[in-house]
Design an enzyme around this catalytic site. Structure first.
Site, short mmCIF file in Angstrom:
data_model
loop_
_atom_site.label_atom_id
_atom_site.label_comp_id
_atom_site.label_asym_id
_atom_site.label_seq_id
_atom_site.Cartn_x
_atom_site.Cartn_y
_atom_site.Cartn_z
N GLU A 139 9.91 3.55 18.75
CA GLU A 139 10.39 2.17 18.77
C GLU A 139 9.72 1.33 19.85
O GLU A 139 9.52 0.13 19.70
CB GLU A 139 11.92 2.13 18.99
CG GLU A 139 12.74 2.65 17.82
CD GLU A 139 13.04 4.14 17.89
OE1 GLU A 139 12.30 4.87 18.59
OE2 GLU A 139 14.01 4.57 17.24
N GLY A 160 14.68 5.99 13.69
CA GLY A 160 15.97 6.26 13.04
C GLY A 160 15.95 7.56 12.23
O GLY A 160 16.98 8.18 12.04
N ALA A 214 13.93 3.33 10.77
CA ALA A 214 14.60 2.22 10.10
C ALA A 214 13.52 1.36 9.46
O ALA A 214 12.36 1.40 9.87
CB ALA A 214 15.40 1.42 11.12
N GLU A 261 16.62 10.16 14.68
CA GLU A 261 18.03 10.02 15.06
C GLU A 261 18.96 10.53 13.96
O GLU A 261 20.00 11.14 14.26
CB GLU A 261 18.33 8.55 15.40
CG GLU A 261 17.61 8.12 16.67
CD GLU A 261 17.70 6.63 16.92
OE1 GLU A 261 17.96 6.25 18.07
OE2 GLU A 261 17.48 5.83 15.99
N1 DAK Z 1 9.61 0.72 7.91
C1 DAK Z 1 9.08 0.13 6.81
N2 DAK Z 1 8.00 0.59 6.15
C2 DAK Z 1 7.44 1.71 6.61
C3 DAK Z 1 7.92 2.38 7.78
C4 DAK Z 1 9.09 1.85 8.42
N3 DAK Z 1 9.64 2.44 9.48
N4 DAK Z 1 7.13 3.45 8.00
C5 DAK Z 1 6.19 3.44 7.02
N5 DAK Z 1 6.37 2.39 6.20
C6 DAK Z 1 5.58 2.03 5.03
C7 DAK Z 1 4.23 1.43 5.44
O1 DAK Z 1 4.36 0.08 5.76
C8 DAK Z 1 3.43 1.67 4.20
O2 DAK Z 1 3.79 0.69 3.26
P1 DAK Z 1 2.66 -0.11 2.41
O3 DAK Z 1 1.74 -0.69 3.41
O4 DAK Z 1 1.99 0.97 1.58
O5 DAK Z 1 3.42 -1.10 1.60
C9 DAK Z 1 3.94 3.02 3.68
O6 DAK Z 1 5.22 3.18 4.29
C10 DAK Z 1 3.06 4.18 4.11
O7 DAK Z 1 2.88 4.11 5.51
P2 DAK Z 1 1.42 4.13 6.20
O8 DAK Z 1 0.40 3.56 5.31
O9 DAK Z 1 1.58 3.49 7.54
O10 DAK Z 1 1.19 5.70 6.35
P3 DAK Z 1 0.34 6.46 7.45
O11 DAK Z 1 0.30 7.88 7.00
O12 DAK Z 1 -0.94 5.76 7.74
O13 DAK Z 1 1.22 6.37 8.79
C11 DAK Z 1 3.28 6.53 10.08
C12 DAK Z 1 2.46 7.03 8.83
C13 DAK Z 1 4.66 7.15 9.97
C14 DAK Z 1 2.60 7.04 11.35
C15 DAK Z 1 3.31 4.98 10.08
O14 DAK Z 1 3.75 4.52 8.78
C16 DAK Z 1 4.26 4.43 11.11
O15 DAK Z 1 3.91 4.34 12.29
N6 DAK Z 1 5.46 4.00 10.68
C17 DAK Z 1 6.42 3.37 11.53
C18 DAK Z 1 7.11 4.39 12.41
C19 DAK Z 1 8.11 3.73 13.35
O16 DAK Z 1 7.72 2.87 14.18
N7 DAK Z 1 9.38 4.08 13.24
C20 DAK Z 1 10.44 3.53 14.04
C21 DAK Z 1 11.00 2.31 13.35
S1 DAK Z 1 12.26 1.48 14.32
C22 DAK Z 1 19.93 0.98 14.43
C23 DAK Z 1 19.71 2.25 13.97
C24 DAK Z 1 18.44 2.76 13.93
C25 DAK Z 1 17.35 1.96 14.31
C26 DAK Z 1 17.57 0.69 14.74
C27 DAK Z 1 18.84 0.19 14.79
N8 DAK Z 1 21.25 0.45 14.50
C28 DAK Z 1 22.38 1.35 14.23
C29 DAK Z 1 21.51 -0.90 14.86
C30 DAK Z 1 16.02 2.54 14.22
C31 DAK Z 1 14.91 1.86 14.47
C32 DAK Z 1 13.64 2.43 14.04
O17 DAK Z 1 13.57 3.50 13.50
#
Ligand code: DAK
Length: 257
Positions: free
Chosen positions: A131, A108, A65, A111
């Site tokens: 998360e 997400g 997400a 998921e």
């Molecule tokens: N959200 C927003 N931006 C994201 C992102 C994300 N999840 N993942 C990556 N980006 C963005 C980065 O901020 C970066 O943007 P800029 O800095 O260039 O502006 C760009 O994508 C490239 O990412 P990186 O520079 O970080 O790339 P790397 O290759 O170095 O790293 C990575 C890739 C995937 C390991 C890293 O980006 C990362 O850790 N990303 C976050 C992964 C994460 O934590 N995902 C879980 C998010 S929480 C719900 C339903 C679902 C959910 C919640 C509620 N309801 C029904 C209520 C789900 C929640 C989640 O998924």
């Protein structure tokens, strides 16, 4: 549609939805999720479409997400938006959905892939529920679907540490159907979709419904549901066509009637 690309006739009876926020690794913002929901609803009503594929790009299926969109939200903000109704609607899609996953399928994104019915992955795919690293936990079925696929010990490890698993590992755990080189993952998804699209779409959808039911109800109730769908299929033209084709030693031509 701003954040997805849709091709209703990507191959015979196969539609492709491609997530299209490449710079953000296809992070699932609210609008993107709404677009997927609306598109699936439309494709479900389209008789020409029998199987749907959802993919991202080579680098990411979806990295979760959109954290930037969620970061400042309060409980009431989240409650008002009611994202769960979007995810519930996606889960109600009758037609089979195949996730074609390359690169990151996280949070997400993982998921969403698990909400699909099958997953074809490239060798570069990585699955995880990170998360916990940002102070929350899976919210769109991760704790349930991952545990059902991987078992308690491994699911607990992934959910509590946020670590990723490779496509090969995911295959070993039964989370996904196939791992292929990155150059052909979409082609492979189409090939699987084509096999299914050649069947009676009514039987396919009723069988999908029954398999999904097995995750939700006790065995006896599931068997009862299966029997009801089994009987129902005998009122389809496709049942006559399928069985007559077998007797006449020819290929069936299913019309979805
Ligand atoms: N959200 C927003 N931006 C994201 C992102 C994300 N999840 N993942 C990556 N980006 C963005 C980065 O901020 C970066 O943007 P800029 O800095 O260039 O502006 C760009 O994508 C490239 O990412 P990186 O520079 O970080 O790339 P790397 O290759 O170095 O790293 C990575 C890739 C995937 C390991 C890293 O980006 C990362 O850790 N990303 C976050 C992964 C994460 O934590 N995902 C879980 C998010 S929480 C719900 C339903 C679902 C959910 C919640 C509620 N309801 C029904 C209520 C789900 C929640 C989640 O998924």
């Amino acid at each position: 549609m701003e954040f997805i690309k849709v091709n209703k006739a990507y191959a015979k009876h196969i539609a492709l939805i491609q997530l299209n926020r490449p710079k953000e690794l296809n992070a699932l913002n609210l609008q993107l999720m709404g677009e997927i929901r609306d598109c699936l609803k439309e494709l479900d009503q389209d008789d020409e479409v029998r199987v749907i594929i959802i993919s991202g790009d080579e680098r990411a299926f979806a990295a979760g997400a959109d954290i930037k969109q969620m970061a400042g939200k309060s409980t009431i903000d989240m409650w008002k938006v009611d994202q769960f109704s979007t995810w519930d609607q996606i889960n109600k899609t009758r037609k089979p959905i195949i996730a074609a996953v390359s690169g990151f399928a996280l949070g997400g994104g993982c998921e969403l892939a698990m909400t699909c019915d099958m997953i074809v992955a490239s060798e570069t795919a990585q699955f995880g529920q990170p998360e916990i690293k940002i102070g929350v936990m899976p919210g769109a079925g991760g704790t349930q679907r991952l545990t059902k696929a991987l078992g308690k010990a491994k699911a607990m490890e992934l959910v509590l540490t946020g670590k990723f698993i490779s496509a090969e590992e995911a295959l070993g755990y039964g989370l996904i159907n196939k791992v292929v080189p990155v150059e052909v993952y979409l082609k492979e998804a189409v090939s699987l979709a084509s096999e299914i699209a050649a069947m009676s779409p009514i039987a396919v959808q009723m069988a999908k419904e029954a398999v999904k039911r097995s995750f939700e109800v006790p065995l006896e109730e599931g068997l009862h549901f299966e029997r009801k769908n089994f009987y129902m299929l005998f009122s389809s033209e496709d049942q006559k066509e399928g069985m007559n084709a077998f007797v006449e030693k020819r290929k069936p031509d299913f019309k979805g009637k």
